[in-house]
Design an enzyme around this catalytic site. Structure first.
Site, short mmCIF file in Angstrom:
data_model
loop_
_atom_site.label_atom_id
_atom_site.label_comp_id
_atom_site.label_asym_id
_atom_site.label_seq_id
_atom_site.Cartn_x
_atom_site.Cartn_y
_atom_site.Cartn_z
N CYS A 406 3.85 2.30 8.36
CA CYS A 406 2.95 1.46 7.50
C CYS A 406 1.77 1.13 8.23
O CYS A 406 0.39 1.31 7.74
CB CYS A 406 3.28 0.59 6.94
SG CYS A 406 4.29 -0.56 8.09
N HIS A 450 5.67 -5.45 7.65
CA HIS A 450 4.70 -4.45 7.04
C HIS A 450 3.25 -4.66 7.35
O HIS A 450 2.95 -5.57 7.62
CB HIS A 450 5.17 -4.60 5.23
CG HIS A 450 4.49 -3.24 4.85
ND1 HIS A 450 4.78 -2.18 4.73
CD2 HIS A 450 3.67 -3.05 3.31
CE1 HIS A 450 4.22 -1.11 4.00
NE2 HIS A 450 3.65 -2.17 2.97
N ASP A 466 -1.79 -0.75 -0.97
CA ASP A 466 -0.83 -0.40 0.02
C ASP A 466 -0.73 1.30 0.06
O ASP A 466 -0.24 1.76 -0.92
CB ASP A 466 0.38 -0.98 -0.43
CG ASP A 466 1.34 -0.91 0.45
OD1 ASP A 466 1.21 -0.08 1.56
OD2 ASP A 466 2.67 -1.39 0.56
#
Lengths: 657, 304
Positions: A406, A450, A466
């Protein structure tokens, strides 16, 4: 007199059990030192070794104190204190000469248990273990001080000890609930701040979050009031990262601080979500609140980029009542903020910047979509083991390796947006959570760490994007990652899993629920919760004085009940002969002549008559009647009324006539 | 009978000065049909006590001095060939008497000791395949030097158990000793003594002692004492049921001497140190204390 061997062995065994938790924490040479002393004691008890001579004992003592000084550079403070106490306890065992020493060792053992509680802040498991050691210590105390119990089985002692502890339970419960909780270091010992804990950092480099995601440690737990929001809305906001050197991302520093510390504002669109968050100690200042925080707890600041920061670092487990607005709109962009959110290092990642420059003519919303479709349509893979990247990290990732976690996607996306002229920043924190079906709360582990992006759009303000979420599941390595954005239902409880896996998972969640309850209700029972409880009992307006008053009253009541029972014991004799004799004895006791338990009636009568010759005839009459009834041949029907009458008449005056 | 028994005590007390308590204990032991062990230093009147009791009670008295070369036959008797009749004839040993004083019993070898102790237990002597009963009443007073003296064979616990009571005489008090030193020779006085009781009356007194009432309340107390000895850390092993019976028997005799026909806890307390002293071993290395410390320990047991 030195206590007999079974008592000494019980003492040694229970103290070894008490010493175990500190010994496992202390440096190995301490453990070796203490174990040597314990072994020595065992040899004294089993092999009949002599106690160490005075000079040797002094030397051993100095060695122990020296070891504490060497290990901690001080004799004070919680950790050094615990070490010193352990050393002293072991040394005490080597000078066990009489019963008093043994008793002292037991009390030291209890003190050590309390010390472990203060220093270690135990889990439910350790708490249970410590309770067990208290039971053992109590049993050892019984063996030492109760000659009649000597040859009983271990079960006998343990049962007696358990009964005694159970009797103490109500008092313990009341003390726990009502004893005034003091804020500050008296109650919570200051912790060693250098204690290694895994957790979110205030910067990000490619691979740093992937490393954190290896850990299954719990970051925090969340209990929602009402429905749990869908998984794709569960973004727990941590450090916001603005500045980059092309590879590493950092929080705002220096000149930007005045703006940064100005609280941000936003407009809520829709209802707020209320929840309680129990944060594990992480030795950092931020609170991972659900986006965007609607309340600011006491002792916290809301920064200009919507981080909740505590004024002091979080060193104890804490629980917060919070609220969030899952849908929101933030205000206009300040000039300083726009400059910071477009900044890219000169001369770094030229290929990415060239690509972004091609998009810059498009409207901002479309630039965002173009960026996302790049990740969706090109062969980008989501993996926990990305290849290492060099100094031109973004170029290498976007054009060559195309494999990342991520933080790669968030950093690459923000770089592209800034290159195309859209204000953007990286947000780190946690995403999602696993739902504990047994107790209805979310567990957020470090593996949920994250990083995502935020872009500023004219009509909406800051908006969460995201980029990781757009990667198709087929291009994700781990099954857990595929599920991560879709549901909070734990994968292991999925009906596709085997029976064993599902039940092991259930067990694990049950354990976690228990641990959570322990943390909340036992370890986390602090001043606030106490006030809450007192308020519910209607005692709050009396303050802690009220709590103390209730505590003292309860203790006094319990003691009164015990005392009353003891007093009534003499009266509760069923046989009339014994009852009458007991009354006669009580009346004599009132004038200072109490019968010793082992004293026979004739001997007592002789002593009493000797002390009070004026009462001799009455004493002789009653004793004779009693002796005849109880030991001789006197007829119950004829002699009992006489005894009754004689005892009734018997009113000894305090002073001789 | 109570008057007669008190006369016995008074007469014995006129010879052995200032020792009424040991005399009473010795007499209770006799009334309870038990054997007596006196443990004390030489010269404090052990032999005299045995002699006085025998004379006062009109009993046939024999004394056996135990030495390391004493053989069982020297006690029990031997069969000797008689030329006149051409048969073996049994010559009874010194044990065939009402009262036998076994002086310094721990000087003899274990073999000889056990010959005496077996005879004591079974009230009969078996020799050459023939069993001969010992006279009734039969009573052994054994004296023993303190165990740490040289040249002694300490009696094993199982044999010590055969003695109902163990008493100590101790040094006399100053006044009694003065009277003893100033008075006439004890041997002369002994010779002038007249029996107070006949052997038949003694047997009758023993019957009476056996009939003394023991109430359930007292049995509770005795059981509590036994239980205590079994659970206390002070003793290696507890008291046996036989010890409990001995305790009751001695307490009954003591109650009879006190002129009562029932037993009080106080009676038990008085005889207790003498009944259990030689039957208990202390758990710790140090030796068992005297009767005073035993009494103090058992005082932890409450009278129900």
């Amino acid at each position: 007199m030195i206590p007999p061997r079974p008592g000494r062995l019980w003492l040694l065994g229970s103290l070894t059990a008490v010493l175990l938790p500190p010994l496992l924490r202390l440096p190995p040479w301490f453990t070796a030192y203490c174990l040597t002393l314990l072994g020595w004691r065992l040899a004294i008890d089993l092999r009949g070794w002599p106690l160490p001579r005075r000079r040797l004992h002094l030397l051993t003592t100095l060695a122990g104190i020296g070891a504490v000084l060497l290990g901690y550079r001080t004799l004070f403070g919680p950790e050094a204190g615990l070490a010193l106490l352990s050393v002293m306890l072991c040394l005490k065992l080597l000078e066990l000469r009489n019963l008093r020493d043994a008793m002292l060792a037991i009390f030291l053992g209890w003190f050590l248990v309390a010390g472990v509680f203060l220093v270690v802040e135990p889990s439910i498991f350790l708490g249970g273990y410590l309770l067990l050691t208290v039971l053992l210590l109590t049993a050892a105390l019984i063996v030492l001080s109760h000659p009649v119990a000597q040859t009983g089985s271990p079960r006998f002692y343990l049962q007696l000890a358990a009964t005694m502890l159970l009797q103490a339970l109500p008092i313990m419960f009341f003390l726990f609930l009502l004893f005034p909780r003091l804020p500050g270091p008296l109650w919570h010992m200051p912790k060693n701040p250098n204690l290694g804990r895994t957790g979110m950092e205030d910067h990000m480099t490619p691979g740093s979050i992937a490393r954190l995601a290896e850990s299954e440690e719990i970051a925090f737990r969340v209990q929602f009031k009402g429905e749990i929001p869908p998984a794709d809305q569960l973004y727990w906001r941590g450090p916001v990262l603005w500045s980059t050197d092309g590879r590493r991302w950092d929080q705002l520093r220096g000149a930007a601080m005045p703006w940064f510390s100005k609280p941000a504002s936003h407009q809520a669109l829709g209802t707020e979500v209320r929840y309680a968050l129990t944060l594990e100690p992480n030795n950092e200042r931020w609170l991972f609140a659900l986006e965007l925080p609607a309340t600011i707890p006491r002792g916290f600041n809301l920064t200009g980029d919507f981080q909740l920061l505590q004024r002091r670092k979080v060193n104890t487990r804490q629980r917060f009542e919070l609220a969030a607005h899952p849908r929101y709109r933030t205000g206009p962009l300040a000039e300083e903020e726009r400059r910071l959110s477009l900044e890219l290092p000169e001369g770094r990642n030229p290929r990415s910047r060239a690509l972004a420059r091609q998009w810059s003519t498009l409207p901002p919303a479309q630039i965002v979509q173009t960026g996302l479709s790049l990740f969706r349509e090109q062969p980008f893979w989501y993996t926990r083991l990305p290849p290492l990247l060099g100094s031109e990290a973004m170029d290498e990732f976007i054009f060559d390796s195309r494999r990342g976690f991520c933080e790669h996607y968030a950093a690459a996306f923000v770089t592209l947006m800034r290159g195309a002229g859209v204000p953007a920043r990286v947000v780190t924190g946690y995403q999602g959570g696993e739902h504990n079906p047994l107790a209805d709360y979310l567990i957020v582990r470090q593996s949920r760490a994250h990083a995502w992006a935020e872009v500023w759009l004219e009509q909406e303000g800051w908006r969460r994007i995201d980029p990781t979420a757009v990667i198709p599941a087929a291009r994700m390595d781990a099954e857990s990652d595929q599920q991560r954005f879709r549901s909070t239902t734990p994968l292991l409880l999925d009906s596709g899993q085997s029976w064993l896996t599902r039940n092991l998972a259930r067990l694990r969640y049950g354990w976690d629920a228990l641990d959570n309850g322990w943390n909340l209700w036992v370890m986390g029972y602090n001043r606030l919760r106490q006030e809450e409880l007192l308020g519910r009992l209607g005692l709050l307006r009396f303050g802690w004085q009220g709590a103390v008053a209730v505590m003292l009253t309860t203790t006094a009541l319990v003691l009164a009940v015990v005392l009353l029972r003891l007093l009534l014991q003499g009266r509760s004799q069923t046989e009339p002969v014994l009852r009458l004799y007991a009354r006669y004895c009580r009346r004599l006791a009132r004038i200072g002549l109490s019968r010793a338990p082992h004293e026979g009636p004739a001997a007592f009568a002789r002593r009493a008559a000797g002390a009070r010759p004026d009462l001799a005839p009455e004493i002789a009459e009653i004793s004779e009647l009693y002796i005849g009834l109880r030991y001789g041949h006197a007829n119950n029907d004829t002699a009992l009324p006489h005894l009754q009458a004689a005892v009734k008449r018997f009113r000894p005056p305090a002073k001789a006539r | 009978m109570h008057i007669l028994l008190n006369q016995v005590i008074a007469q014995a007390g006129s010879i052995i000065l200032g020792k009424e308590h040991p005399i009473r204990l010795a007499l209770s032991c006799l009334l309870a049909r038990g054997h007596l062990l006196i443990e004390d230093l030489p010269g404090v009147g052990k032999t005299t006590l045995a002699h006085v009791l025998a004379t006062t009670l009109g009993l046939r008295f024999n004394r056996i001095q135990f030495t390391s070369d004493l053989m069982p036959a020297d006690i029990l008797g031997v069969a000797v060939y008689e030329r006149g009749t051409g048969e073996f004839r049994f010559h009874p040993g010194p044990i065939f008497a009402h009262l036998v004083l076994a002086d310094e019993i721990n000087r003899a070898t274990p073999k000889t000791q056990s010959a005496l102790l077996e005879a004591m237990e079974e009230q009969q002597v078996t020799s050459e395949g023939e069993t001969r009963p010992l006279p009734e009443p039969f009573f052994v007073i054994a004296t023993q030097n303190p165990a740490n003296q040289i040249g002694t064979f300490p009696l094993p616990e199982s044999q010590l158990d055969r003695f109902l009571l163990r008493i100590e005489l101790g040094y006399p008090e100053a006044a009694a000793e003065r009277a003893l030193l100033a008075g006439r020779d004890r041997r002369e006085l002994l010779a002038e003594l007249k029996p107070v009781l006949s052997p038949a009356q003694l047997v009758q007194a023993q019957e009476l002692a056996r009939a003394v009432t023991v109430s359930p309340a007292l049995l509770d107390y005795v059981q509590a004492l036994l239980e205590y000895s079994r659970r206390s850390p002070r003793f290696l092993t507890g008291l046996s049921p036989r010890a409990g019976l001995a305790l009751l028997g001695a307490a009954r005799a003591w109650a009879l001497l006190a002129g009562r026909d029932f037993v009080l806890p106080e009676d038990v307390q008085i005889v207790l140190p003498h009944v259990v002293g030689h039957r208990l071993q202390q758990a710790q290395g140090d030796t068992l204390g005297g009767s005073a410390s035993l009494a103090a320990w058992f005082a932890e047991v409450a009278v129900p």
